[in-house]
Scaffold this active site. Structure first.
Site, PDB file in Angstrom:
ATOM      1  N   HIS B 155     -68.719 -31.590 -28.333  1.00 27.89           N
ATOM      2  CA  HIS B 155     -69.314 -31.394 -26.697  1.00 27.89           C
ATOM      3  C   HIS B 155     -67.948 -30.652 -25.740  1.00 27.89           C
ATOM      4  O   HIS B 155     -67.365 -31.266 -25.270  1.00 27.89           O
ATOM      5  CB  HIS B 155     -70.148 -31.941 -25.915  1.00 27.89           C
ATOM      6  CG  HIS B 155     -71.180 -32.831 -26.255  1.00 27.89           C
ATOM      7  ND1 HIS B 155     -72.327 -31.546 -26.596  1.00 27.89           N
ATOM      8  CD2 HIS B 155     -71.889 -33.797 -26.810  1.00 27.89           C
ATOM      9  CE1 HIS B 155     -73.122 -32.479 -27.495  1.00 27.89           C
ATOM     10  NE2 HIS B 155     -72.690 -33.494 -27.016  1.00 27.89           N
ATOM     11  N   CYS B 197     -70.143 -25.773 -27.798  1.00 24.75           N
ATOM     12  CA  CYS B 197     -70.406 -24.538 -27.402  1.00 24.75           C
ATOM     13  C   CYS B 197     -68.886 -23.734 -26.659  1.00 24.75           C
ATOM     14  O   CYS B 197     -68.331 -24.842 -26.007  1.00 24.75           O
ATOM     15  CB  CYS B 197     -71.372 -25.113 -26.364  1.00 24.75           C
ATOM     16  SG  CYS B 197     -72.437 -26.653 -27.339  1.00 24.75           S
TER      17      CYS B 197
END
Lengths: 613, 380
Positions: B155, B197
């Protein structure tokens, strides 16, 4: 200079406050009521969404196949229940063991303070049977609970059958990371309370139970199942628990998400979803749903077996199967699949549910109102009390204008004693209302031809009404009687007391605080010894907690579309009072002590003020 | 006469050919690397981050298949999905739904596992500053002729990558770590791939030469996961790595695909996010960089019957008398003092310092003052 420290500005503010006090209070009250009603209007609500990352979306494959076998088990259970005349403990133990669970039992007994006429029980003895499915590879540190109550007659047989069917299916899966406890409790809430107390080694209500031998670790979530028919048309979700505590919203979101995925009709408060929020009928539907939830929360009763779990910070809901006259029926396999999906998602949890809201109102299953949105409604009502108190304080502090003859000297301040006396007497009456009904029920039964339950309830009403006669009889004890100063000081104290009381209540149980505020605040704001006595006495009695309860009972029945006439309503009202007292003694509900020891004395203070002269 | 001409021609041809062989032999090392290393890192734990472990294991599988041995792969997995209690198929990690491809396999070697995957350990692996007791399998023993593949997944956000829910590595830290690697000559060329991301933010700050970077999404975009498996109940892979794995499955050790094909993996239509890449720090043209330069460990072997003249490596050394034994010491790995105090070497002639110039002028003036100007002609 600052706004409040500049004497000119302060005087201007105070004069504004004095002049506009009544209009502002009226505006605040109307705004508060309008805000509350506006909460059900759909653009003011938010759609529900899953907050917990670990639970993710509903992407599991449910494969529960054995709905029919579950129903066969339920028929067996029903037969054994009839034969045993209660809970068929041996049969349940044998069946659970054959499904590979570790089975344990717990016996409990309790003598109620007075007989419960709704459920017809007085001395309760029972057994809870529970089986633990150990997680194949995980340490025994966490658990999930699935429970179905063993009720008398023909109800909830299918729930127990489905529970046993799911137990057998779950046993063959290897992906469980938490132990699953399948609990069948007798005497619904009393049995559940005994089990929870035994599991957590607490004893708060004075019940007798045998210790629990088999444990599964700390319970993360619980589901209670109530299913009384082979096929259902809809599933109803019950959220409200003891003292108005609600489970984490994520559990309701999980249920709703699975309902949508599997295609089962799901309801809350027994009302279906509607899509036409901009029409009057649609809006009134949402308002009714929200008001039903508010009233259920305000009553402080656990409305399902799940209600007692919440106190231990275990998120729990009750799922009720409803079989009505619709065309489309859902069978037991589908219900089993829904429960399987929910349990698989709960299995993925890493910590207790805490990401979503704990305080909310739901006008429908897909929309919710969080505490940040509904609290201003109460804040507006509470501000009325504070404005009035400020006004009174101002009146007390500024000396009155001296006229020509200096005879209008106020007598010196009556002192603390004059305020203390009504306070003490009101609270003593409240204490009497709390203690007398239970303690003197035996005496009452001897002297009057009533049953014990009726004795308790009627004693309560009698003490309540006796309190109304207080002002006339206690005036001789008061030293400050008849003075303007006296009643103003008392009213100031009473207003602040009411504000704190209602504020604290609204924080814990918003609906109860709001409903009490709706009735008590206008009365508290405008009562003085100078208003017309008979009319205001009548109004005061109407808004007193007891009459609020009476009206709520009728209103509740109206909302549920089962209206009652006055006779039935009165009987219902009496049973509500007895249930409230029983809830307090059996499960530790605080509604009855709150009303008797705090709200009623506060109301008595205002009653006292009315009859000051 | 004719025979001589023929002989001449033949010998000239042989000579030219041998020179050609030598040239080809010289071309063996045109890419500049002699060994390959891979550092594959998965930074997230918990069951619902199954896909990050599956991402890393897919790249591990491809890299092993193309020839990099386990001794040259540093695999860091932050959590154990194969043996997680919630895994309905224990000891497996699948990358395709319907359980087509088990990337966990039988012979996976995880070097850093569980809580050992921290920012500190990752940076120590890259820079080589590990405690003496660290085993070889946990070290990145690369040299200045190593091509290193670094793959990160987890992440991330704008400028950072989250490690294990408790700490983060920023893009500045990463760029500085690569610069340390460059100064210590720990890599020849570096390929950096990140699948998180806003991954493009992580390669923004690189400033060392010979780094090529790829990311799965631009700043402000989220990298999306590919497909859930309903039996397992989680998303199995991220989109970018899924299509990367599909692309790599077609690569074999002899394939000549180059980096431009890699840049085309997972266009926006498939990935929803826009993959990005950075080649300005890389000296060679991406078109001439083979995929196997980084993902595989290609030993360049060509069989020849020719003899090649190599310079005789062994020189006869005169027997030097046994004097006092020479003391040897290790070369300073990071000669900080030299780097700090290094002055640039003087290649041009610079006029002498002003002081010396002034001193000589003074001496001359005094001389002429004392002895008169008529001696000037004797000097000039």
């Amino acid at each position: 200079m600052g706004l409040l420290s500049d004497p000119n500005r302060r005087r201007a503010l105070i004069s504004l406050l004095t002049r506009l006090n009544a209009p502002i209070c009226v505006v605040c009250y109307l705004a508060g009521v309008a805000w509350f009603m506006g909460l059900a209007f759909e653009p003011c609500t938010l759609r529900t969404y899953m907050s917990e990352n670990a639970m993710g979306s509903t992407m599991v494959e449910e494969r529960f196949p054995a709905g029919e076998r579950a129903l066969a088990t339920s028929r067996e259970f029903s037969a054994h229940k009839k034969k045993a005349g209660g809970m068929p403990v041996d049969w349940l133990v044998k069946t659970m063991q054959s499904r590979g669970l570790e089975v344990f039992t717990q016996t409990f007994s309790r003598t109620l303070p007075f007989p419960d006429e709704n459920k017809e029980r007085y001395m309760v003895k029972g057994t809870n049977v529970y089986g633990i499915l150990r997680a194949p590879r995980a340490p025994r540190t966490e658990a999930l609970v699935l429970t179905a109550p063993c009720s008398g007659g023909d109800s909830n047989n299918q729930a127990v059958g489905l529970l046993l069917g799911l137990a057998q299916y779950f046993r063959s899966q290897i992906f469980w990371a938490k132990d699953i406890i399948f609990l069948v409790n007798e005497h619904d809430l009393i049995g559940m309370q005994a089990w929870l107390e035994g599991y957590h080694h607490t004893n708060t209500t004075g019940m007798d139970w045998t210790p629990i031998h088999g444990r599964g670790g700390s319970i993360q979530a619980a589901l209670s199942l109530e299913l009384s028919s082979d096929v259902i048309t809809s599933l109803d979700l019950v959220l409200e628990g003891l003292n108005g505590q609600l489970p984490n919203l994520d559990l309701a979101n999980l249920f709703y998400a699975f309902c949508q995925k599997i295609g089962v009709v799901c309801t809350i408060q027994g009302k279906l979803q509607r899509n036409d929020w901009d029409s009057v009928a649609g809006y009134s539907h949402s308002v009714q749903t929200m008001l039903l939830m508010a009233m259920k929360q305000a009553s402080g009763r656990p409305w399902g077996d799940h209600g007692l779990f919440l106190r231990y910070h275990i998120e729990a809901v009750t799922i009720k199967g409803v079989n009505s006259f619709r065309q489309y029926k859902t069978d037991a396999t589908t219900v089993g699949r829904l429960l399987e999906g929910m349990f698989r998602k709960l299995n993925n949890l890493l910590e207790r549910l805490h990401q979503s809201y704990f305080f909310y109102l739901m006008p429908s299953l897909s929309h919710f109102v969080s505490i940040g949105y509904y609290m201003p409604a109460f804040g507006l009502l509470g501000s009325i009390l504070l404005l009035r108190a400020l006004d009174l304080w101002n009146q007390l502090v500024t000396p009155p204008p001296r006229t020509g003859d200096g005879d209008i000297e106020q007598v010196s301040s009556p002192g603390v004693l004059s305020v203390l006396t009504p306070l003490v007497i009101s609270h003593l009456t409240g204490a009497a209302l709390y203690f007398l009904p239970i303690h003197f029920q035996t005496i009452a039964v001897e002297h009057f031809p009533v049953s014990e339950t009726e004795a308790v309830v009627l004693t309560a009403i009698a003490v309540y009404t006796a309190g109304l006669a207080l002002p006339h009889n206690t005036h001789r004890l008061l030293s400050g009687e008849g003075t303007e100063q006296g009643w103003k000081v008392l009213k100031l104290v009473a207003l602040l007391y009411l504000a704190v009381l209602l504020g604290c209540t609204a924080l814990i149980n918003f609906s109860l605080g709001f409903i009490l505020a709706l009735t008590l605040v206008p009365m508290a704001a405008f009562v003085t010894p100078h208003v017309p006595q008979v009319l205001s006495a009548f109004v005061l009695v109407i808004v007193s907690p007891a009459c609020t309860l009476l009206f709520s009972v009728f209103f509740f029945q109206e909302l549920q579309e089962v209206p009652v006439n006055f006779q039935e309503g009165w009987m219902l009202y009496l049973s509500v009072i007895s249930q409230g007292i029983l809830d307090h003694y059996l499960y530790g509900s605080v509604i009855y002590p709150l009303i008797a020891l705090l709200v009623y004395p506060c109301w008595l203070l205002f009653w006292n003020i009315l009859f000051w002269k | 006469m004719k025979f001589l001409t023929l002989l001449n021609l033949f010998s000239t041809y042989l000579l030219a050919d041998s020179i050609n062989i030598q040239n080809t032999a010289g071309q063996f090392f045109s890419s500049g690397h002699t060994n390959n290393w891979a550092v594959l890192v998965c930074t997230s734990r918990f069951w619902f981050n199954y896909r990050h472990v599956a991402n890393t294991l897919s790249v591990y599988r491809s890299v092993k298949r193309l020839g990099i041995p386990d001794s040259h792969i540093v695999l860091m997995l932050a959590d154990d999905m194969a043996c997680n209690h919630r895994n309905p198929k224990p000891a497996t990690v699948f990358s395709h739904k319907n359980m087509e491809l088990n990337v966990y396999g039988d012979d996976v070697e995880v070097d850093y596992r569980g809580y050992e995957v921290t920012v500190e350990n990752f940076l120590r692996v890259l820079t080589g500053r590990l405690p003496l007791r660290t085993p070889r399998s946990k070290r990145l023993l690369s040299d200045d002729r190593s091509n290193i593949l670094i793959y990160l997944t987890g992440h991330g956000g704008n400028g950072f990558l989250k490690f294990q829910d408790s700490e983060e590595i920023s893009n500045v830290e990463l760029a500085d770590a690569f610069e340390q690697m460059w100064q210590k000559r720990r890599y020849n060329e570096l390929l950096f791939i990140i699948d998180t991301c806003q991954g493009a933010s992580m390669y923004e700050r690189f400033y060392s030469p010979n780094i090529m970077a790829l990311a799965s999404s631009q700043i402000g975009e989220d990298s999306l996961s590919h497909q859930p498996d309903l039996a397992i109940g989680v998303h199995l892979m991220d989109r970018y790595t899924f299509y990367l794995l599909e692309f790599l499955e077609d690569i074999h050790p002899a394939s000549k695909s180059n980096m431009n094909d890699l840049f085309k993996v997972c266009p926006k239509s498939q990935c929803v996010s826009t993959p990005g890449h950075r080649t300005d720090l890389f000296l060679r043209d991406p078109r001439s960089v083979l995929i196997t330069d980084f993902f595989g460990s290609v030993r360049k072997v060509e069989i020849t019957m020719e003899t090649i003249n190599l310079t005789i490596p062994i020189q006869q050394v005169e027997q030097s008398p046994l004097n006092e034994p020479q003391k040897y010491s290790y070369v300073d790995q990071l000669p900080v003092s030299e780097i700090i105090h290094q002055k640039p070497k003087q290649k041009d002639w610079h006029p002498p310092d002003g002081f010396i110039l002034g001193l000589w002028t003074l001496i001359l003036l005094v001389f002429f003052q004392t002895y008169g100007i008529k001696h000037l002609k004797h000097i000039f």
